[in-house]
Scaffold this active site. Structure first.
Site, PDB file in Angstrom:
ATOM      1  CB  CYS A  21      -0.909   0.006   1.231  1.00 35.39           C
ATOM      2  SG  CYS A  21      -2.292  -1.154   1.140  1.00 35.39           S
ATOM      3  CG  HIS A  61      -5.123  -3.834   0.893  1.00 33.90           C
ATOM      4  ND1 HIS A  61      -3.848  -4.339   0.992  1.00 33.90           N
ATOM      5  CD2 HIS A  61      -5.926  -4.700   1.567  1.00 33.90           C
ATOM      6  CE1 HIS A  61      -3.870  -5.460   1.702  1.00 33.90           C
ATOM      7  NE2 HIS A  61      -5.120  -5.703   2.064  1.00 33.90           N
ATOM      8  CG  ASN A  64       1.404 -16.791  -8.019  1.00 33.18           C
ATOM      9  OD1 ASN A  64       1.289 -17.367  -9.082  1.00 33.18           O
ATOM     10  ND2 ASN A  64       2.552 -16.741  -7.359  1.00 33.18           N
ATOM     11  CG  HIS A  89      -1.737  -4.248  -2.477  1.00 32.88           C
ATOM     12  ND1 HIS A  89      -2.129  -3.150  -1.745  1.00 32.88           N
ATOM     13  CD2 HIS A  89      -1.579  -3.813  -3.745  1.00 32.88           C
ATOM     14  CE1 HIS A  89      -2.184  -2.093  -2.537  1.00 32.88           C
ATOM     15  NE2 HIS A  89      -1.860  -2.475  -3.754  1.00 32.88           N
ATOM     16  CG  HIS A 104       1.409  -8.524  -5.471  1.00 29.17           C
ATOM     17  ND1 HIS A 104       0.508  -9.054  -4.565  1.00 29.17           N
ATOM     18  CD2 HIS A 104       2.499  -9.343  -5.425  1.00 29.17           C
ATOM     19  CE1 HIS A 104       1.033 -10.122  -3.985  1.00 29.17           C
ATOM     20  NE2 HIS A 104       2.238 -10.328  -4.493  1.00 29.17           N
ATOM     21  CD  GLN A 124       6.238 -12.769  -6.966  1.00 28.81           C
ATOM     22  OE1 GLN A 124       7.433 -12.872  -6.701  1.00 28.81           O
ATOM     23  NE2 GLN A 124       5.334 -13.634  -6.523  1.00 28.81           N
TER      24      GLN A 124
END
Length: 356
Positions: A73, A116, A156, A167, A169, A171
């Site tokens: 966040c 979030h 994922n 949150h 996101h 990679q």
């Protein structure tokens, strides 16, 4: 798009991608962080030929923190995070607990939004386009690193997948080798070309489009289908209609259409088990379908690289509303998958839950 590159207090790179040119991302990271210490090591299995990353420092990574302590966040008064700014559109930074580091590659975190409680499926088309721009920019940059052989952008989602930060996101892994899955694709591609002179990716997509029974979406610039031999209960492969080796090679038309197509697929995934639209801050996050979204891009510097076809694979380990697909003896022990959901039935279900 405005791109702002800065450094966190321990020296890791942080990049903001903003839709507004006047976005101010000059806030410094005031945390007294120690230098990043990693113990990442790549070992090769002599029997299988696979590479394994040994990364014991990841045992100390942040695990399911409460929302008010989320490190992804924006920073708030008295609550510093990995993002020093008080807001952001998309942010990418070097992972503090990387699986790959130094000569062994690089790992980055991609924060899709500062909200979030959102999910990728909640993003607007403009927000999704900005994420695509970030993936593309990082792919281009990481492919230039001498130690990098392949760039992998992925997400994922869901505790069932093993996500440790709630949150929204994803990679990016920059591997120092070609991954086993890609190596198998390349071997099949080469063998098919040797036998027929044709491109196996092109023929696979053309066969699915001609058959039609497993097609989920077919637009001007993208085709999405459940593969004939799907490994997972609900699995969709998304290809641009014009074959390209990686994200950097997408043309403007495919890039413009991608947000609408991808958001539609994600929203259908949130509907397949009867969980409503799965959108908005009041959505039942427990009902959201867990998934993995994985971009497959050509390795760097391989012969005939343009023969590889960029595509995204989206799949869930959930097979019914209350049951998961576990990788048990056959899958984990012998890498032979057993799928309880016929691909034709999965495709039919994904067509039925189209956005109205």
């Amino acid at each position: 798009m405005k791109k702002t590159t800065t450094r966190l207090s321990d020296g890791r790179q942080l990049i903001y991608y903003d839709s507004r040119d006047d976005a101010d991302r000059t806030a410094p990271d005031r945390r007294p962080l120690p230098p990043v210490a990693t113990s990442s090591e790549i070992r090769r299995d002599p029997l299988l030929g696979d590479h394994v990353a040994i990364a014991s420092h990841r045992q100390d990574r942040t695990y399911l923190p409460p929302a008010d302590a989320c490190p992804l966040c924006p920073t708030r008064e008295g609550r510093p995070s990995e993002i020093p700014a008080d807001g952001y559109d998309v942010a990418v930074f070097e992972n503090r607990f990387p699986s790959l580091a130094g000569d062994s590659g690089r790992c980055e975190v991609v924060c899709f939004t500062s909200d979030h409680d959102a999910s990728f499926a909640d993003l607007t088309e403009d927000q999704a386009a900005l994420v695509l721009a970030a993936w593309t920019d990082r792919t281009a940059a990481l492919q230039q690193l001498p130690e990098v052989a392949q760039v992998f952008c992925f997400e994922n989602r869901g505790a069932e997948i093993g996500v440790t930060l709630g949150h929204p996101h994803g990679q990016i892994y920059a591997y120092p080798f070609t991954t086993p899955r890609t190596a198998r694709m390349l071997a099949s591609l080469a063998a098919h070309r040797e036998a027929t002179g044709a491109n196996l990716f092109d023929e696979t997509v053309a066969r699915e489009r001609a058959d039609g029974v497993r097609i989920v979406l077919d637009t001007d610039h993208w085709t999405a289908f459940v593969p004939y031999a799907a490994h997972w209960p609900y699995e969709v492969h998304l290809y641009p209609r014009r074959r390209v080796p990686d994200l950097t090679a997408l043309d403007d038309a495919a890039r413009a259409e991608f947000p609408r197509v991808y958001l539609e697929l994600l929203r259908r995934f949130d509907r397949i088990f009867g969980a409503g639209d799965g959108q908005g801050p009041d959505a039942d996050t427990a009902a959201r379908t867990p998934y993995i979204a994985a971009w497959h891009q050509a390795p760097v510097g391989i012969p005939d690289r343009d023969a590889f076809a960029l595509h995204l694979e989206l799949f869930t380990i959930r097979r019914t509303a209350g049951k998961l697909k576990f990788l048990a003896g056959s899958e984990s022990g012998m890498n032979v998958f057993i799928n309880d959901v016929p691909p034709e039935a999965a495709a039919q279900r994904l067509r039925e839950v189209a956005t109205k």
